[in-house]
Write an enzyme that holds these catalytic residues in place. Structure first.
Site, PDB file in Angstrom:
ATOM      1  CD  GLU A  10      -6.335  76.312  16.611  1.00 21.25           C
ATOM      2  OE1 GLU A  10      -6.642  75.233  16.392  1.00 21.25           O
ATOM      3  OE2 GLU A  10      -5.622  76.814  17.676  1.00 21.25           O
TER       4      GLU A  10
ATOM      5  CB  ILE B 182       6.071  62.088  24.013  1.00 14.49           C
ATOM      6  CG1 ILE B 182       4.848  62.332  23.407  1.00 14.49           C
ATOM      7  CG2 ILE B 182       7.102  63.458  24.576  1.00 14.49           C
ATOM      8  CD1 ILE B 182       4.207  63.543  23.963  1.00 14.49           C
TER       9      ILE B 182
ATOM     10  CE  LYS C 273       7.635  61.753  14.931  1.00 17.34           C
ATOM     11  NZ  LYS C 273       6.520  61.857  15.903  1.00 17.34           N
TER      12      LYS C 273
ATOM     13  CG  ASP D  68      -5.412  63.859  20.583  1.00 20.55           C
ATOM     14  OD1 ASP D  68      -5.384  62.776  19.965  1.00 20.55           O
ATOM     15  OD2 ASP D  68      -4.297  64.373  20.860  1.00 20.55           O
TER      16      ASP D  68
ATOM     17  CB  THR E 272      -1.117  68.905  19.114  1.00 14.99           C
ATOM     18  OG1 THR E 272      -1.959  69.712  20.090  1.00 14.99           O
ATOM     19  CG2 THR E 272       0.184  68.351  20.080  1.00 14.99           C
TER      20      THR E 272
ATOM     21  CB  ALA F 275       6.951  62.301  28.161  1.00 12.51           C
TER      22      ALA F 275
ATOM     23  CG  HIS G 150      15.277  41.036  -4.788  1.00 13.92           C
ATOM     24  ND1 HIS G 150      15.691  40.694  -3.358  1.00 13.92           N
ATOM     25  CD2 HIS G 150      16.488  41.066  -5.368  1.00 13.92           C
ATOM     26  CE1 HIS G 150      16.902  40.560  -3.192  1.00 13.92           C
ATOM     27  NE2 HIS G 150      17.583  40.619  -4.153  1.00 13.92           N
TER      28      HIS G 150
HETATM   29  P1  FAD Z   1      -4.779  69.178  18.395  1.00 13.82           P
HETATM   30  O1  FAD Z   1      -3.842  68.944  17.286  1.00 13.82           O
HETATM   31  O2  FAD Z   1      -4.557  69.067  19.923  1.00 13.82           O
HETATM   32  O3  FAD Z   1      -5.780  70.365  17.836  1.00 13.82           O
HETATM   33  C1  FAD Z   1      -6.818  70.863  18.570  1.00 13.82           C
HETATM   34  C2  FAD Z   1      -6.616  72.305  18.311  1.00 13.82           C
HETATM   35  O4  FAD Z   1      -7.737  73.089  19.144  1.00 13.82           O
HETATM   36  C3  FAD Z   1      -5.486  72.980  18.754  1.00 13.82           C
HETATM   37  O5  FAD Z   1      -4.934  73.697  17.731  1.00 13.82           O
HETATM   38  C4  FAD Z   1      -5.962  74.128  19.978  1.00 13.82           C
HETATM   39  O6  FAD Z   1      -5.201  75.217  19.787  1.00 13.82           O
HETATM   40  C5  FAD Z   1      -7.379  74.327  19.531  1.00 13.82           C
HETATM   41  N1  FAD Z   1      -8.175  74.630  20.558  1.00 13.82           N
HETATM   42  C6  FAD Z   1      -8.673  73.976  21.751  1.00 13.82           C
HETATM   43  N2  FAD Z   1      -9.412  74.498  22.459  1.00 13.82           N
HETATM   44  C7  FAD Z   1     -10.025  75.464  21.898  1.00 13.82           C
HETATM   45  C8  FAD Z   1     -10.957  76.228  21.904  1.00 13.82           C
HETATM   46  N3  FAD Z   1     -11.637  76.389  22.900  1.00 13.82           N
HETATM   47  N4  FAD Z   1     -11.501  77.349  20.782  1.00 13.82           N
HETATM   48  C9  FAD Z   1     -10.430  77.182  19.804  1.00 13.82           C
HETATM   49  N5  FAD Z   1      -9.510  76.491  19.572  1.00 13.82           N
HETATM   50  C10 FAD Z   1      -9.252  75.727  20.301  1.00 13.82           C
HETATM   51  N6  FAD Z   1       0.600  61.844  16.450  1.00 13.82           N
HETATM   52  C11 FAD Z   1       0.764  60.917  15.536  1.00 13.82           C
HETATM   53  O7  FAD Z   1      -0.213  60.365  14.854  1.00 13.82           O
HETATM   54  N7  FAD Z   1       1.790  60.818  14.845  1.00 13.82           N
HETATM   55  C12 FAD Z   1       2.986  61.523  15.640  1.00 13.82           C
HETATM   56  O8  FAD Z   1       4.087  61.358  15.104  1.00 13.82           O
HETATM   57  C13 FAD Z   1       3.051  62.196  16.587  1.00 13.82           C
HETATM   58  N8  FAD Z   1       3.834  62.919  17.366  1.00 13.82           N
HETATM   59  C14 FAD Z   1       3.489  63.729  18.359  1.00 13.82           C
HETATM   60  C15 FAD Z   1       4.761  64.261  18.945  1.00 13.82           C
HETATM   61  C16 FAD Z   1       4.434  65.219  19.994  1.00 13.82           C
HETATM   62  C17 FAD Z   1       5.395  65.822  20.967  1.00 13.82           C
HETATM   63  C18 FAD Z   1       2.821  65.148  20.751  1.00 13.82           C
HETATM   64  C19 FAD Z   1       2.627  66.264  21.875  1.00 13.82           C
HETATM   65  C20 FAD Z   1       1.801  64.548  20.026  1.00 13.82           C
HETATM   66  C21 FAD Z   1       2.255  63.734  18.726  1.00 13.82           C
HETATM   67  N9  FAD Z   1       1.160  63.135  18.206  1.00 13.82           N
HETATM   68  C22 FAD Z   1       1.619  62.307  16.990  1.00 13.82           C
HETATM   69  C23 FAD Z   1      -0.110  63.088  18.613  1.00 13.82           C
HETATM   70  C24 FAD Z   1      -1.122  64.171  17.571  1.00 13.82           C
HETATM   71  O9  FAD Z   1      -0.263  65.570  17.635  1.00 13.82           O
HETATM   72  C25 FAD Z   1      -2.481  64.156  18.117  1.00 13.82           C
HETATM   73  O10 FAD Z   1      -2.945  62.899  18.132  1.00 13.82           O
HETATM   74  C26 FAD Z   1      -3.294  65.242  17.337  1.00 13.82           C
HETATM   75  O11 FAD Z   1      -2.627  66.322  17.003  1.00 13.82           O
HETATM   76  C27 FAD Z   1      -4.695  65.276  17.726  1.00 13.82           C
HETATM   77  O12 FAD Z   1      -5.439  66.100  16.826  1.00 13.82           O
HETATM   78  P2  FAD Z   1      -6.737  66.749  16.978  1.00 13.82           P
HETATM   79  O13 FAD Z   1      -7.129  67.729  15.919  1.00 13.82           O
HETATM   80  O14 FAD Z   1      -7.652  65.961  18.017  1.00 13.82           O
HETATM   81  O15 FAD Z   1      -6.163  67.870  18.349  1.00 13.82           O
HETATM   82  P1  NAD Z   2       2.347  57.716  26.590  1.00 14.17           P
HETATM   83  O1  NAD Z   2       1.016  57.093  27.298  1.00 14.17           O
HETATM   84  O2  NAD Z   2       2.823  57.190  25.405  1.00 14.17           O
HETATM   85  O3  NAD Z   2       3.388  57.190  27.719  1.00 14.17           O
HETATM   86  C1  NAD Z   2       3.318  57.663  29.163  1.00 14.17           C
HETATM   87  C2  NAD Z   2       4.399  56.667  29.786  1.00 14.17           C
HETATM   88  O4  NAD Z   2       4.594  57.298  31.188  1.00 14.17           O
HETATM   89  C3  NAD Z   2       3.575  55.286  30.039  1.00 14.17           C
HETATM   90  O5  NAD Z   2       4.636  54.375  29.852  1.00 14.17           O
HETATM   91  C4  NAD Z   2       3.311  55.350  31.647  1.00 14.17           C
HETATM   92  O6  NAD Z   2       3.404  54.424  32.152  1.00 14.17           O
HETATM   93  C5  NAD Z   2       4.380  56.348  32.102  1.00 14.17           C
HETATM   94  N1  NAD Z   2       3.961  57.138  33.310  1.00 14.17           N
HETATM   95  C6  NAD Z   2       2.732  57.307  33.785  1.00 14.17           C
HETATM   96  N2  NAD Z   2       2.893  57.980  34.991  1.00 14.17           N
HETATM   97  C7  NAD Z   2       3.997  58.129  35.219  1.00 14.17           C
HETATM   98  C8  NAD Z   2       4.759  58.233  36.485  1.00 14.17           C
HETATM   99  N3  NAD Z   2       4.123  59.053  37.318  1.00 14.17           N
HETATM  100  N4  NAD Z   2       6.237  58.148  36.386  1.00 14.17           N
HETATM  101  C9  NAD Z   2       6.936  57.424  35.586  1.00 14.17           C
HETATM  102  N5  NAD Z   2       6.169  57.221  34.402  1.00 14.17           N
HETATM  103  C10 NAD Z   2       4.768  57.335  34.252  1.00 14.17           C
HETATM  104  O7  NAD Z   2       2.239  59.131  26.583  1.00 14.17           O
HETATM  105  P2  NAD Z   2       3.307  60.261  25.994  1.00 14.17           P
HETATM  106  O8  NAD Z   2       4.457  59.710  25.727  1.00 14.17           O
HETATM  107  O9  NAD Z   2       3.208  61.182  26.894  1.00 14.17           O
HETATM  108  O10 NAD Z   2       2.368  60.621  24.565  1.00 14.17           O
HETATM  109  C11 NAD Z   2       1.035  61.158  24.734  1.00 14.17           C
HETATM  110  C12 NAD Z   2       0.345  60.922  23.816  1.00 14.17           C
HETATM  111  O11 NAD Z   2       0.693  61.442  22.308  1.00 14.17           O
HETATM  112  C13 NAD Z   2       0.306  59.550  23.286  1.00 14.17           C
HETATM  113  O12 NAD Z   2      -1.026  59.061  23.332  1.00 14.17           O
HETATM  114  C14 NAD Z   2       0.723  59.207  22.028  1.00 14.17           C
HETATM  115  O13 NAD Z   2      -0.189  58.293  21.217  1.00 14.17           O
HETATM  116  C15 NAD Z   2       0.901  60.334  21.341  1.00 14.17           C
HETATM  117  N6  NAD Z   2       2.123  60.637  20.593  1.00 14.17           N
HETATM  118  C16 NAD Z   2       2.156  59.972  19.485  1.00 14.17           C
HETATM  119  C17 NAD Z   2       3.451  59.847  18.745  1.00 14.17           C
HETATM  120  C18 NAD Z   2       3.501  59.106  17.662  1.00 14.17           C
HETATM  121  O14 NAD Z   2       2.488  58.429  17.273  1.00 14.17           O
HETATM  122  N7  NAD Z   2       4.670  58.748  17.263  1.00 14.17           N
HETATM  123  C19 NAD Z   2       4.427  60.518  19.333  1.00 14.17           C
HETATM  124  C20 NAD Z   2       4.464  61.333  20.363  1.00 14.17           C
HETATM  125  C21 NAD Z   2       3.003  61.316  21.060  1.00 14.17           C
END
Ligand code: FAD
Ligand code: NAD
Length: 465
Positions: free
Chosen positions: A36, A188, A54, A312, A44, A269, A444
């Site tokens: 990592e 987001i 959250k 992802d 992330t 976003a 309930h």
């Molecule tokens: P990541 O969590 O992105 O982890 C990948 C890791 O790999 C990172 O730590 C990175 O530093 C590391 N890495 C990358 N390349 C290399 C390399 N070459 N060598 C070493 N390390 C490396 N999902 C939900 O289900 N619920 C939510 O409420 C939610 N909220 C979110 C809110 C925000 C603002 C964002 C941005 C995302 C949110 N997501 C949520 C999405 C969620 O964070 C991702 O789907 C999840 O983290 C994916 O897990 P992952 O392990 O595939 O990747």
């Molecule tokens: P998203 O795909 O949820 O939404 C992106 C939005 O941007 C879409 O509605 C799209 O139509 C719009 N869009 C695209 N291009 C545009 C443009 N040029 N101008 C205006 N609007 C445009 O993506 P996000 O909100 O960035 O989230 C990214 C990922 O992170 C998602 O896949 C989501 O699953 C994950 N995430 C999950 C949670 C959760 O589970 N609660 C929270 C945050 C993020």
């Protein structure tokens, strides 16, 4: 280069996919390494995603509730003010606690952690490059890529790591934006837009599509938009953003065929894309899919022998729990010969107020597939617990096959929707009918009774409506 250490399984990436898979592999008796690049494990999700967002959603909700609704409960609090620094500090403390927890789990499970950027090097080798440039090579019988995703940029939007930011900056602004323009009405945009709206910002959401929350059940997305509008969020749909630039202390957002918008902050976003930069995939002959994902088969195998990918960085929803399921199934497939993820049963939750949660197919999916269905809806406004809580907006909608009554999907907008959807996901995993849910005794007074009533409503026999 330092001496070569050998492992059964190497994960590149220590997010929900990487750390969960590493622990499962260790439980199954494998020697495991996790590479990592960030000092803190958890990816992330724990560092700049699920958890900090959250934490801020919870804190901002408490602020608004204390200011606006506690008096309805007969609780009088005067001079409610915001200590944003304390709110951000609490968020950081939570992140530190949870990322530290993963480090502890690694120790407990004897997982070797490598701090640095990992890249493939052919022949089962991974090269780890530390921040000081030093390189270490390790070998693995199985190498699992779990490098996650990064923000999708937008042409003309000049991200400056500050006022024109991504979710990462929007989780840490040290002052409440005067006017926040959110580009993208997705998950987001709505979650972080809600945080800053509650803390006092004017929030304008610019969305390219003619609706918010693309892919979510349309009736629920429309209901959500109305409620967010009532909270003060301004929506402009069908809008094409062409740029965002700093102009002194302001930011100017340009929009095709419309007047530019002057604001104080921008949150970009518009989605995330798989993170494969610097992995040296070419050294093992992996070619990416057109949208940047690493292609894998049903067993998470890439085209290169001994190399897998999860989370992802591959197909499917970019969600933490999906990433975890991928990784566990991949490891179990490698070690035990079986492992499977049902992508139809991955719930999606938006943690706004009210929450939005879905699982299975939406009405639009069913119509498109020509599947005949029956629908049962029930509002939270007719539920005693919701009334006692003071959170009565929203409804549960359950969809069942018209012939077999098997539950095909569910969409919930309302209090604790994210927790309520788990019952439906479990029921669907067991192939339940709506009748099965309707005949299950629900305590309930609970919000879960709304799920039961929606199941009864599929057969036109909801009791309390
Ligand atoms: P990541 O969590 O992105 O982890 C990948 C890791 O790999 C990172 O730590 C990175 O530093 C590391 N890495 C990358 N390349 C290399 C390399 N070459 N060598 C070493 N390390 C490396 N999902 C939900 O289900 N619920 C939510 O409420 C939610 N909220 C979110 C809110 C925000 C603002 C964002 C941005 C995302 C949110 N997501 C949520 C999405 C969620 O964070 C991702 O789907 C999840 O983290 C994916 O897990 P992952 O392990 O595939 O990747
Ligand atoms: P998203 O795909 O949820 O939404 C992106 C939005 O941007 C879409 O509605 C799209 O139509 C719009 N869009 C695209 N291009 C545009 C443009 N040029 N101008 C205006 N609007 C445009 O993506 P996000 O909100 O960035 O989230 C990214 C990922 O992170 C998602 O896949 C989501 O699953 C994950 N995430 C999950 C949670 C959760 O589970 N609660 C929270 C945050 C993020």
């Amino acid at each position: 280069m330092a001496e070569l250490q050998a492992f059964d399984v190497i994960f590149i990436g220590g997010g929900p996919a990487g750390y969960t898979g590493a622990i499962r592999a260790a439980q199954l008796g494998q020697t495991v390494a996790c590479v990592e690049v960030e000092p803190r494990l958890g990816g992330t999700c724990l560092r700049v995603g699920c958890i900090p967002s959250k934490a801020l959603l919870e804190s901002s909700d408490k602020f608004l509730e204390t200011k606006n609704t506690l008096k309805k409960h007969g609780v009088l609090v005067e001079n409610v003010t915001l200590d944003l620094a304390a709110m951000l500090k609490r968020k950081e403390t939570i992140v530190t606690q949870l990322t530290g927890g993963i480090a502890g789990l690694f120790k407990k499970n004897k997982i070797t952690r490598f701090l640095g950027h990992g890249r493939l090097d052919g022949g089962g080798r991974v090269v780890v490059k530390a921040a000081d440039g030093a390189e270490t090579a390790i070998t693995g019988k199985h190498i699992i890529l779990a490098t996650g995703s990064v923000v999708t940029p937008l042409n003309g939007v000049a991200l400056d790591g500050d006022r024109i930011g991504t979710s990462t900056e929007a989780l840490s602004w040290s002052q409440v934006p005067e006017h926040l323009v959110v580009i993208g009405g997705g998950v987001i945009g709505l979650e972080l837009g809600s945080v800053w709206l509650r803390l006092g910002a004017k929030v304008t959401v610019l969305e390219y599509a003619d609706r918010i929350l693309a892919g979510t059940d349309l009736e629920v997305a429309n209901a959500a938009q109305k409620l967010f509008k009532r909270q003060g969020m301004d929506f402009r749909l069908g809008v094409r953003v062409t740029g965002a630039q700093r102009d002194g202390a302001d930011v100017v957002v340009t929009v095709a065929e419309n007047e530019p918008i002057r604001c104080s902050h921008v949150l970009l976003a518009v989605g995330r894309k798989p993170n494969t930069a610097g992995l040296a995939l070419e050294t093992v002959g992996i070619t990416l899919e057109p949208r940047g994902q690493i292609p894998v088969d049903d067993h998470f195998r890439t085209t290169a022998p001994g190399i897998y990918a999860v989370g992802d960085v591959i197909h499917g929803p970019m969600l933490a729990h999906k990433a975890e399921e991928d990784a566990v199934a991949c490891v179990e497939q490698i070690v035990q010969g079986c492992g499977h993820v049902d992508y139809n049963l991955v719930p999606g939750v938006v943690y706004t107020e009210p929450e939005i949660a879905t699982v299975g197919q939406s009405e639009e999916d069913l119509k498109k597939a020509g599947i005949a269905y029956r629908k049962g809806s029930f509002p939270f406004a007719a539920n005693g617990r919701a009334i006692a809580l003071g959170h009565t907006d929203g409804f549960v909608k359950l969809l069942a096959d018209a012939t077999t009554d098997r539950v095909l999907g569910c969409a919930i907008i309302g209090p604790r929707a994210g927790d309520l959807i788990a019952e439906v996901a479990a029921a669907m995993a067991f192939g339940a009918s709506s009748e099965d849910i309707a005949r299950t005794c629900h305590a309930h007074p609970t919000l879960a009774e709304v799920v039961k009533e929606a199941a009864l409503a599929v057969d036109g026999r909801a009791v309390n409506l």
